[in-house]
Design an enzyme around this catalytic site. Structure first.
Site, PDB file in Angstrom:
ATOM      1  N   GLY A  57      -5.213  -1.553   4.431  1.00 20.82           N
ATOM      2  CA  GLY A  57      -4.358  -3.484   3.997  1.00 20.82           C
ATOM      3  C   GLY A  57      -4.891  -4.453   4.408  1.00 20.82           C
ATOM      4  O   GLY A  57      -4.767  -5.531   3.415  1.00 20.82           O
ATOM      5  N   ARG A  58      -5.849  -4.751   5.472  1.00 18.26           N
ATOM      6  CA  ARG A  58      -5.850  -6.134   5.514  1.00 18.26           C
ATOM      7  C   ARG A  58      -7.498  -6.386   4.707  1.00 18.26           C
ATOM      8  O   ARG A  58      -8.056  -7.009   4.528  1.00 18.26           O
ATOM      9  CB  ARG A  58      -5.718  -6.074   6.855  1.00 18.26           C
ATOM     10  CG  ARG A  58      -6.674  -4.768   8.218  1.00 18.26           C
ATOM     11  CD  ARG A  58      -6.172  -5.055   9.664  1.00 18.26           C
ATOM     12  NE  ARG A  58      -7.334  -4.185  10.608  1.00 18.26           N
ATOM     13  CZ  ARG A  58      -6.552  -2.773  10.509  1.00 18.26           C
ATOM     14  NH1 ARG A  58      -5.085  -2.741  10.052  1.00 18.26           N
ATOM     15  NH2 ARG A  58      -7.011  -1.777  11.181  1.00 18.26           N
TER      16      ARG A  58
ATOM     17  N   LYS B 268       9.053  -1.056  14.479  1.00 13.42           N
ATOM     18  CA  LYS B 268       9.313  -0.233  13.090  1.00 13.42           C
ATOM     19  C   LYS B 268      10.049   0.113  13.487  1.00 13.42           C
ATOM     20  O   LYS B 268      11.000   0.314  12.858  1.00 13.42           O
ATOM     21  CB  LYS B 268       8.305  -0.678  12.012  1.00 13.42           C
ATOM     22  CG  LYS B 268       7.272  -1.299  11.514  1.00 13.42           C
ATOM     23  CD  LYS B 268       6.097  -0.718  10.826  1.00 13.42           C
ATOM     24  CE  LYS B 268       5.561  -1.173  10.497  1.00 13.42           C
ATOM     25  NZ  LYS B 268       4.467  -0.051   9.353  1.00 13.42           N
TER      26      LYS B 268
ATOM     27  N   HIS C 266      -5.525 -33.791  16.616  1.00 15.21           N
ATOM     28  CA  HIS C 266      -4.124 -34.515  16.606  1.00 15.21           C
ATOM     29  C   HIS C 266      -3.074 -33.484  17.653  1.00 15.21           C
ATOM     30  O   HIS C 266      -2.456 -33.737  17.865  1.00 15.21           O
ATOM     31  CB  HIS C 266      -4.192 -35.334  15.869  1.00 15.21           C
ATOM     32  CG  HIS C 266      -4.522 -35.886  15.763  1.00 15.21           C
ATOM     33  ND1 HIS C 266      -4.880 -37.364  16.168  1.00 15.21           N
ATOM     34  CD2 HIS C 266      -5.868 -36.384  14.198  1.00 15.21           C
ATOM     35  CE1 HIS C 266      -6.765 -37.854  15.215  1.00 15.21           C
ATOM     36  NE2 HIS C 266      -6.401 -37.396  14.228  1.00 15.21           N
TER      37      HIS C 266
ATOM     38  N   LYS D 149       1.125  -1.780   0.004  1.00  5.62           N
ATOM     39  CA  LYS D 149      -0.469  -0.351   0.044  1.00  5.62           C
ATOM     40  C   LYS D 149       1.199   1.739   0.160  1.00  5.62           C
ATOM     41  O   LYS D 149       0.758   2.058  -0.688  1.00  5.62           O
ATOM     42  CB  LYS D 149      -0.736  -0.266   1.288  1.00  5.62           C
ATOM     43  CG  LYS D 149      -1.785   0.873   1.314  1.00  5.62           C
ATOM     44  CD  LYS D 149      -2.742   1.156   2.610  1.00  5.62           C
ATOM     45  CE  LYS D 149      -4.187   2.617   2.274  1.00  5.62           C
ATOM     46  NZ  LYS D 149      -4.926   1.740   3.870  1.00  5.62           N
TER      47      LYS D 149
ATOM     48  N   GLU E 197      -5.655  -7.242  14.148  1.00  4.08           N
ATOM     49  CA  GLU E 197      -4.903  -6.032  14.048  1.00  4.08           C
ATOM     50  C   GLU E 197      -5.822  -5.139  13.949  1.00  4.08           C
ATOM     51  O   GLU E 197      -5.578  -3.751  14.128  1.00  4.08           O
ATOM     52  CB  GLU E 197      -4.556  -6.436  12.684  1.00  4.08           C
ATOM     53  CG  GLU E 197      -2.776  -4.653  12.541  1.00  4.08           C
ATOM     54  CD  GLU E 197      -2.592  -4.759  10.862  1.00  4.08           C
ATOM     55  OE1 GLU E 197      -1.145  -4.910  11.463  1.00  4.08           O
ATOM     56  OE2 GLU E 197      -2.746  -4.413  10.206  1.00  4.08           O
TER      57      GLU E 197
ATOM     58  N   GLU F  20      10.233  -4.997   4.790  1.00  8.29           N
ATOM     59  CA  GLU F  20       9.815  -5.982   4.229  1.00  8.29           C
ATOM     60  C   GLU F  20      10.072  -6.561   2.568  1.00  8.29           C
ATOM     61  O   GLU F  20      11.008  -6.493   1.944  1.00  8.29           O
ATOM     62  CB  GLU F  20       8.925  -7.153   4.720  1.00  8.29           C
ATOM     63  CG  GLU F  20       9.458  -7.553   6.518  1.00  8.29           C
ATOM     64  CD  GLU F  20       8.336  -6.548   7.274  1.00  8.29           C
ATOM     65  OE1 GLU F  20       8.948  -4.906   6.743  1.00  8.29           O
ATOM     66  OE2 GLU F  20       8.548  -6.183   8.220  1.00  8.29           O
TER      67      GLU F  20
HETATM   68  O1  F6P Z   1       1.386  -4.510   9.925  1.00  9.28           O
HETATM   69  C1  F6P Z   1       1.949  -3.336   9.429  1.00  9.28           C
HETATM   70  C2  F6P Z   1       0.436  -3.253   7.983  1.00  9.28           C
HETATM   71  O2  F6P Z   1       1.096  -1.681   7.867  1.00  9.28           O
HETATM   72  C3  F6P Z   1      -0.091  -3.579   7.776  1.00  9.28           C
HETATM   73  O3  F6P Z   1      -1.338  -2.570   7.942  1.00  9.28           O
HETATM   74  C4  F6P Z   1      -0.735  -3.756   6.404  1.00  9.28           C
HETATM   75  O4  F6P Z   1      -0.931  -4.677   5.659  1.00  9.28           O
HETATM   76  C5  F6P Z   1       0.779  -3.959   6.243  1.00  9.28           C
HETATM   77  O5  F6P Z   1       1.732  -3.390   7.836  1.00  9.28           O
HETATM   78  C6  F6P Z   1       2.054  -3.976   4.824  1.00  9.28           C
HETATM   79  O6  F6P Z   1       1.313  -2.968   4.927  1.00  9.28           O
HETATM   80  P1  F6P Z   1       1.649  -2.473   2.756  1.00  9.28           P
HETATM   81  O7  F6P Z   1       1.123  -3.085   2.039  1.00  9.28           O
HETATM   82  O8  F6P Z   1       2.125  -0.914   3.320  1.00  9.28           O
HETATM   83  O9  F6P Z   1       3.630  -2.438   2.622  1.00  9.28           O
END
Ligand code: F6P
Length: 544
Positions: free
Chosen positions: A268-269, A510, A385, A207, A354, A213
């Protein structure tokens, strides 16, 4: 005292809870009320939602509905669907429902209808996915794509990963899908190992497009690609971006022509319905992606227009609150009896935790009640199990959802009947339990002398669960189920008076990680943290 815990409705539920908690037996209720299943089950399309195995009597649901009414749920729901700025801390509308608004009625954000943008993006997704799937889209060396790699994390990973697994029977064997999310190099290295750069398409989904990452993984993927293809111009044919941030996409080096966009009013979620679902469209085709949207849209209509007493997501939410706030259950298990839903609970771990893992209400006050539960689970029968022992005989109350399709996509019928017999047996066992008399009847005279053995074989029962039984896991049914859970989360957030749509709690870690990163590179000893963190940093530097 908060407005919620001070309300007449809350106190009425609390009082009712006392009577249920002290002497209510579900088994007895089933024996005495032959209508119980009919009273406490609802059908939506081909989905049967059975909530009769809950610690509820005829008064419970009306009392819980009082909580929804005092929170003004009807108006709050209309506000969300109508594009009001309900995510107050981020000053944003919350419109994942517009992404699947198949009736295409206008939805306004700050006076502007967002439907033309949404439809434009869907059209672009269709054109692109059809080109890739037909082989018309050629890589730099003229070959068609065989492998799609989605690089993203959190909401830019979990939704598409869950859905593509669930809809694998709708995919083609010649187009494979991979997901890379973890910054642990093992994730990207193990994925790239299997791939041919000439036939691989990378989707970089983020987003904000500066998530550490995702950017690290995307950079490594591009380096790997260029080491072999040795031509910068080739990137255009093999890298696509999905984001709300055009500038960040351009800065990263992806041509904006190769960018699919979504908007800040998509959390995002909640973004799998947007261009973040491109990997789904590529994997199972745009028609199936649109079926997923249709199923979710049907659930949206049901949620908006059905009285609370027949409204499946509302009932799910109220039962969750019943256990979370009155029985003090800490967690909720999601237990699909369908291997293809193996990521369903992972997905809703983010979706729910979240969203509702908050302790400050919408007015900035600390809440005086418990909010979002811990969400967990894994598919049956595997879970049986692993952790069902605790569910049956442990000291914790774990409300849970069982989900299963009546028809499998595969062709070994004996497996399916065994699976379904377990899907049916577990909620029954949780509810029914096994009394001392029943235990003694099954034991030999000798064994009956062993009181410890007898005691350890007793199941208390009276453990609540919901069951969802549906015809088949089609894209449409999956869309409906996901949307039901999304709305459940929304309803709970409304009643708890929290903002379910920000995620401030992930920020601090972060920021600290960014501060630690240069310290790992520096040669000197670190003393700038608490003694534990500094010592861990120094030990790491010594042994790495
Ligand atoms: O974990 C925090 C967060 O902002 C989530 O809400 C989101 O889904 C994820 O990081 C990834 O964010 P982005 O899509 O901006 O890389």
């Amino acid at each position: 005292m908060s407005k919620l815990t001070n309300s007449i409705e809350w106190n009425a539920v609390k009082q009712h809870y006392q009577s249920i908690a002290t002497n209510y037996s579900m088994l007895e209720a089933f024996n005495t009320d032959k209508e119980r299943f009919h009273k406490f089950s609802r059908v939506f399309n081909d989905i049967l939602f059975d909530f009769s195995k809950n610690l509820i009597d005829d008064q419970t649901l009306p009392l819980l509905i009082g909580l929804a009414e005092q929170a003004n749920l009807k108006q709050k729901t209309a506000d969300m669907f109508n594009g009001a700025i309900i995510n107050k801390t981020e000053k944003r509308a919350v419109l994942h429902t517009a992404l699947r608004n198949r009736h295409n009625t206008p939805v306004y954000v700050n006076g502007k209808d967002v439907m033309p943008q949404i439809n434009g993006e869907l059209k672009k997704m269709r054109a692109f996915s059809e080109k890739v799937r037909s082989g018309e889209w050629k890589g730099h060396t003229g070959k068609a794509m065989t492998d799609i790699v989605n690089i993203g994390i959190g909401g830019s990973d979990l939704g598409p990963k869950m859905v593509t697994k669930a809809l694998a029977p709708y995919s083609r064997p010649d187009l494979r899908i991979h997901f890379v999310s973890n910054v642990d190099q093992a994730d990207i290295v193990n994925t790239l190992e299997k791939l041919d750069p000439e036939t691989t398409l990378f989707l970089v989904a983020s987003k904000v497009f500066n998530t550490q990452e995702t950017m690290t993984n995307a950079t490594s993927a591009r380096n790997w690609f260029l080491e072999q293809i040795k031509d910068e111009t080739a990137v255009k044919k093999h890298f696509v971006a999905i984001s709300t941030h055009r500038d960040n996409v351009v800065n990263f080096g992806i041509d904006p022509e190769n960018m699919f966009q979504f908007w800040d009013w998509v959390g995002g979620r909640y973004s799998l319905w947007s261009a973040v679902g491109l990997s789904i469209a590529l994997y199972v085709g745009m028609d199936n992606f649109e079926q997923l949207l249709e199923g979710a849209h049907e659930a949206d209509q049901h949620f908006r227009n059905t009285p609370f007493s027949d409204n499946i997501p509302v009932i799910m939410a109220l039962l969750g609150i019943w256990y979370n706030n009155f029985f003090e259950a800490d967690s909720h298990a999601i237990l699909p009896y369908d291997q293809s839903l193996s990521s369903f609970s992972d997905y809703f771990q983010q979706g729910d935790m979240e969203s509702n893992g908050k302790s400050i209400d919408r007015d900035g006050a600390k809440v005086d009640y418990s909010t979002g539960p811990i969400i967990w689970g894994q598919p049956g029968t595997n879970g049986q199990h692993a952790f069902y022992q605790l569910m049956h005989q442990g000291t914790k109350l774990i409300p849970c959802d069982f989900l299963a399709p009546a028809q499998s996509h595969y062709h070994l019928p004996e497996h399916h009947d065994i699976l379904i017999s377990n899907f049916l047996a577990q909620p029954e066992a949780l509810m029914r339990g096994k009394s001392e008399a029943e235990v003694r009847k099954d034991l030999s005279a000798e064994e009956n002398k062993d009181d410890t053995l007898v005691a350890s074989k007793i199941f208390p029962g009276n453990k609540p669960s919901n069951s969802f039984l549906f015809k088949k896991l089609t894209p449409r049914t999956l869309g409906t189920l996901i949307a039901f859970y999304e709305h459940k989360i929304f309803v709970q957030g409304v009643i708890w008076n929290i903002n379910s749509f920000d995620q401030m709690g992930v920020e601090l870690g972060k920021i600290l990680a960014k501060a630690i990163l240069p310290e790992l590179k520096a040669n000197d000893e670190i003393n700038s943290h608490d003694s534990s963190t500094s010592a861990l940093i120094n030990y790491y530097k010594k042994i790495r």
